[in-house]
Design an enzyme around this catalytic site. Structure first.
Site, PDB file in Angstrom:
ATOM      1  N   HIS A  51     -39.114 -85.586  22.431  1.00 21.94           N
ATOM      2  CA  HIS A  51     -39.239 -85.562  20.971  1.00 21.94           C
ATOM      3  C   HIS A  51     -38.007 -86.205  20.326  1.00 21.94           C
ATOM      4  CE1 HIS A  51     -40.326 -83.528  17.060  1.00 21.94           C
ATOM      5  NE2 HIS A  51     -39.018 -83.659  16.888  1.00 21.94           N
ATOM      6  N   GLU A  52     -36.827 -85.835  20.811  1.00 20.39           N
ATOM      7  CA  GLU A  52     -35.593 -86.376  20.225  1.00 20.39           C
ATOM      8  C   GLU A  52     -35.414 -87.857  20.554  1.00 20.39           C
ATOM      9  OE1 GLU A  52     -34.089 -84.715  18.016  1.00 20.39           O
ATOM     10  OE2 GLU A  52     -35.313 -82.949  18.405  1.00 20.39           O
ATOM     11  N   GLU A  60     -41.830 -85.810  12.111  1.00 13.25           N
ATOM     12  CA  GLU A  60     -41.887 -84.785  13.158  1.00 13.25           C
ATOM     13  C   GLU A  60     -43.224 -84.828  13.891  1.00 13.25           C
ATOM     14  OE1 GLU A  60     -39.401 -82.812  14.238  1.00 13.25           O
ATOM     15  OE2 GLU A  60     -38.178 -83.969  12.856  1.00 13.25           O
TER      16      GLU A  60
END
Length: 669
Positions: free
Chosen positions: A173-174, A260
Site C-alpha cells: 500500500h505504501e 487510499e
C-alpha cells in the site's frame, strides 16, 4: 474497470496538487473576507457606517486584508521550509527512530526484508525505514518528494501485531503512494493546512489573553470594555480560523479517500494476496490505528495507512473510507471470511467482546481492543517471500508486455528475481551494504569487478588517501568476489540496497563520492554504458538537487524532437547488431510515433556522445507524465525486437527509466 497505470496516476497526482493550490487560495480569500467583516463591525463607529465594500477599499480594510493574507502565507511558508528536508524531516517531526539496516530485532528484520524485496522487484532505491516505538496502534506512512528520497515510517504496533503477509500488504500500500506521487501531495498539504490554521491559533491566543487580563482589570470599566472587545475579536478569529480548517480537512479527506482506495487496489496488484492487506485492515478495526504520542496526528491523518486520530463528523472529515468498505472493495466477501475466521479462533466471551465493544471512527462491527485474532493467512502464498523460483525464458516480442506498462509495477517475475537474489547474497556482503564505508566501497567494486588485479590496483591508486573515501582492500576483498560470482544481475539491486547508507552521507561527502566514482570511470579514457548508468544514478539520487521535483516543461513532443533523435539513435544501434539498413529500419519504427512528417527532418545520428545522451534524458524528464510512456515504449521496441534483452540493453533501458523518474522493475536478460 482497468487499473490506472503509473503515468495516469502521476498525472492525476499533479492535477490534485493544482486543485489543492486553487482550493487553498479560495480558502485564503474567504477567510480574509471573514476577518475583514469582523474588522468592519469592530471599527464601524470610526468609519461613520460606510458600506462594507467601501470599507474594504479603505486603509483599514486594505491593512486588515494584507495582514491576514501575510499571516496565512507566513504560516504555510514556515511549515513548507520546515518540511524542505523531505521525508526524514517528517519522520523526526513525529518522533520516529531510524531503523538500523543491520538491526538484530526480529520484527524489524522482517520489515526490512519485505521492503528490500519489494524495492528490488519494483526497481526503486530502498526507502529509509523509521519506527514509532511508543505507538501501539497499527499504522504506517511514507514521506518525501521523489521515489529516490522516500522514507517509510511504521508503528511498533504494526510490526509486532501483523503477520508477514499482512505487513507485506501494508508495505505494498505504501509503495503505491511512492509510485503515484502521493507523497509530494501529502507533504504539501501539511504546509497549506498550517497556514489556514494560523488564524485560528491567533484567535485562540487572543482569547486566552483576554480572559487572563480580564481578571486583573475587572475593576476598571474602560479597561474591562477593551478586554471584552479583545476577547470578542479573538473568539471571532478562532471561529473563522477553525471553520477554514474544517473546509481544509474536508478537501484533505476528499482527495485522500480516493488515493487510499487506489493504494489498497495497488497493494493487491503488487502482492497478489488480498488476504494480506485485508487482514491488516481487519486488525485495525479490532485494535485501532490512532497515533497517541505525537501532536501532529491530525495534520498527518491523510498520509497514514489508517486513521491517525479520532475525527468528529467522521463521515465527512475521515481521510479514509470506513474499514468494512475498504475490505469489501479489495475483494467481495473478504469481510465475511475474516469475521468467520475470527469466530473460529476466538472463544465465546472473546467473540462477544469483539463484536459489541467500542468502535473506532468509521468502523462498524469491530471491537476497539482484542488479543491476537488469527495466525498466518492460509492458502497458497504468491507473495515476495515465496520459496519457489521460476525459470524464465526470453519472451517473444508478439506477446511481450509494453515496456511502459511495467513501470511502477511489481510482477511475479520481479518478485522471484528479488527473493532468489537476496537468498544468494552472502550475509557478510549484505551487511557491508548497510554501512557507509561498505556502501562507498561497493560503488568502487562495481567498477572494478571486471578488471584484473593489476588494473584494479592502478585505478585504486587514483583515489584520495582518506579514511572514508580511500580504497579499503579488506572490504573490497569481500565485495568483488560476490559481484564476480553472481554476475551482472546483482549490480543494480546491490546499489539499491546500499542507498539508505549512502543517503546518510552529508552533501559534501556525497559530492566527494561522485568525484571519486568519476575518477575511476575516466581512468581508461572510455565510458561504458554501465559506467554512465552508475554515475547518472548516483548524480540523480545523491546530487545537490536529488530531492527536487522536476517540473513539467513540455506538453508536446515537438520541443524535444532533437532529444528523441539522440536517444533513439543510440537505442536503435544498441538494439541491433545487424546491418546498417536494419538499424535504420529500427530507428524509423521507433520514431514513427513522434515525427508527424516522417523522419526526414530527424534522421538517425551516426554517433551520440554520453554527454549528449545525458542532456537528452534530462530534457525528456520535463515531459508531461502522459507523454513519457511513448518514449519508454519506443526504447523498449528497440531492445526487444529480437526477443532477447542482453545485459547491455537492460542497463541502457534502466538508465533511460531512472533518469526519467520511471521505476523500472527487473527484466529477463
Amino acid at each position: 474497470m482497468a487499473h490506472p497505470g503509473f503515468f495516469q496516476r502521476q498525472a492525476s497526482a499533479r492535477r490534485n496538487t493544482s486543485l489543492l493550490v486553487f482550493l487553498f487560495l479560495t480558502a485564503v480569500v474567504l477567510i480574509t473576507l471573514a476577518v475583514c467583516l469582523v474588522g468592519y463591525f469592530v471599527t464601524r463607529s470610526e468609519t461613520t457606517g460606510q458600506p462594507f465594500h467601501h470599507w474594504l477599499a479603505s486603509s483599514h480594510g486594505l491593512t486588515t486584508a494584507s495582514a491576514v493574507i501575510l499571516l496565512i502565507f507566513i504560516g504555510s511558508m514556515i511549515r513548507w521550509a520546515d518540511l524542505a528536508g523531505g521525508g526524514s524531516r517528517v519522520a523526526k517531526m513525529v518522533g520516529a527512530r531510524p531503523i538500523d539496516p543491520d538491526t538484530r530485532d526480529s520484527d524489524e528484520r522482517v520489515l526490512r526484508n519485505i521492503v528490500e524485496e519489494m524495492a528490488i522487484a519494483s526497481g526503486v532505491p530502498v526507502p529509509e525505514l523509521y519506527i514509532m516505538d511508543n505507538e501501539t496502534g497499527i499504522n504506517a506512512f511514507v514521506a518525501g518528494y521523489t521515489p529516490g528520497s522516500a522514507v517509510m515510517v511504521v508503528t511498533h504496533g504494526a510490526i509486532t501485531q501483523l503477520t508477514r503477509d499482512e505487513l507485506q500488504g501494508v508495505v505494498g500500500h505504501e509503495f503505491s503512494h511512492i509510485f503515484n506521487g502521493d507523497m509530494r501531495l501529502n507533504v504539501r498539504l501539511i504546509a497549506l493546512l498550517a497556514g489556514i490554521l494560523m488564524i485560528g491559533q491567533i484567535g485562540s491566543f487572543l482569547l486566552r489573553t483576554a480572559f487572563y487580563s480580564g481578571g486583573r482589570t475587572s475593576g476598571r470599566n474602560k479597561d474591562g470594555r477593551a478586554q471584552a472587545a479583545f476577547g470578542i475579536v479573538g473568539f471571532a478569529l478562532f471561529i473563522i480560523g477553525y471553520v477554514g480548517v474544517f473546509f481544509g480537512r474536508l478537501i484533505q479527506a476528499a482527495v485522500s479517500r480516493q488515493r487510499e482506495t487506489l493504494a489498497d487496489a495497488s497493494s493487491v496488484q503488487f502482492t497478489r494476496n488480498p488476504d494480506g492487506i485485508g487482514g491488516a485492515l481487519f486488525k485495525i478495526g479490532l485494535k485501532g490505528s490512532y497515533l497517541d504520542t505525537t501532536g501532529h496526528a491530525s495534520n498527518m491523518n491523510h498520509m497514514c495507512f489508517g486513521e491517525a486520530t479520532h475525527m468528529k463528523l467522521a463521515s465527512l472529515l475521515a481521510s479514509h473510507p470506513p474499514i468494512e468498505q475498504r475490505i469489501n472493495a479489495i475483494q467481495p466477501g473478504l469481510m465475511a471470511r475474516l469475521k468467520s475466521r475470527l469466530r473460529d479462533t476466538e472463544t465465546g466471551d472473546d467473540l462477544r467482546s469483539a463484536t459489541t465493544g467500542a468502535q473506532p471512527s468509521g468502523v462498524s462491527g469491530f471491537a476497539s481492543a482484542a488479543t491476537d485474532i488469527y495466525g498466518t493467512v492460509s492458502g497458497r502464498r504468491t507473495s515476495l517471500s515465496g520459496s519457489a523460483i521460476a525459470t524464465h525464458a526470453p519472451t517473444p516480442p508478439a506477446s511481450m508486455q509494453k515496456m511502459s506498462e511495467r513501470v511502477g509495477t511489481i510482477s511475479q517475475e520481479g518478485e522471484d528475481f528479488a527473493v532468489k537474489l537476496l537468498q544468494r547474497l552472502p550475509s557478510t556482503f549484505r551487511g557491508l551494504l548497510y554501512t557507509r564505508a561498505g556502501a562507498i566501497q561497493l560503488c568502487y567494486a562495481l567498477l572494478l569487478s571486471d578488471l584484473s588485479q593489476k588494473e584494479q590496483a592502478e585505478q585504486l591508486a587514483l583515489l584520495p588517501e582518506h579514511s572514508l573515501f580511500g580504497p579499503q582492500p579488506e572490504l573490497l576483498e569481500k565485495l568483488i568476489p560476490t559481484l564476480q560470482k553472481i554476475g551482472e544481475a546483482v549490480r543494480f539491486p546491490a546499489l539499491e540496497l546500499a542507498m539508505p547508507a549512502l543517503r546518510k552521507l552529508d552533501p559534501e561527502e556525497r559530492a566527494e563520492l561522485i568525484r571519486c566514482v568519476r575518477a575511476l570511470v575516466n581512468a581508461d579514457n572510455r565510458v561504458t554504458l554501465f559506467e554512465l548508468t552508475l554515475t547518472s544514478f548516483l548524480s540523480r539520487h545523491l546530487g545537490a538537487d536529488s530531492a527536487r521535483v522536476i517540473p513539467v516543461r513540455y506538453r508536446s513532443y515537438k520541443a524535444v524532437m532533437p532529444a528523441l533523435q539522440r536517444l533513439l539513435s543510440l537505442m536503435a544501434r544498441a538494439g541491433s547488431d545487424s546491418t546498417q539498413e536494419e538499424v535504420n529500419t529500427l530507428y524509423r519504427e521507433a520514431m514513427a510515433g513522434f515525427a508527424s512528417s516522417g523522419n526526414s527532418d530527424h534522421p538517425i545520428l551516426p554517433k551520440v556522445s554520453m554527454r549528449e545522451l545525458q542532456e537528452a534524458l534530462k530534457e525528456l524528464n520535463g515531459l508531461s507524465a502522459l507523454l513519457k510512456p511513448a518514449v519508454i515504449d519506443a526504447c523498449g521496441h528497440c531492445i526487444t525486437h529480437d526477443g532477447v534483452i542482453d545485459p547491455r540493453e537492460y542497463e541502457l533501458m534502466r538508465l533511460v527509466a531512472d533518469q526519467m523518474d520511471c521505476p523500472m522493475p527487473p527484466m529477463v536478460v
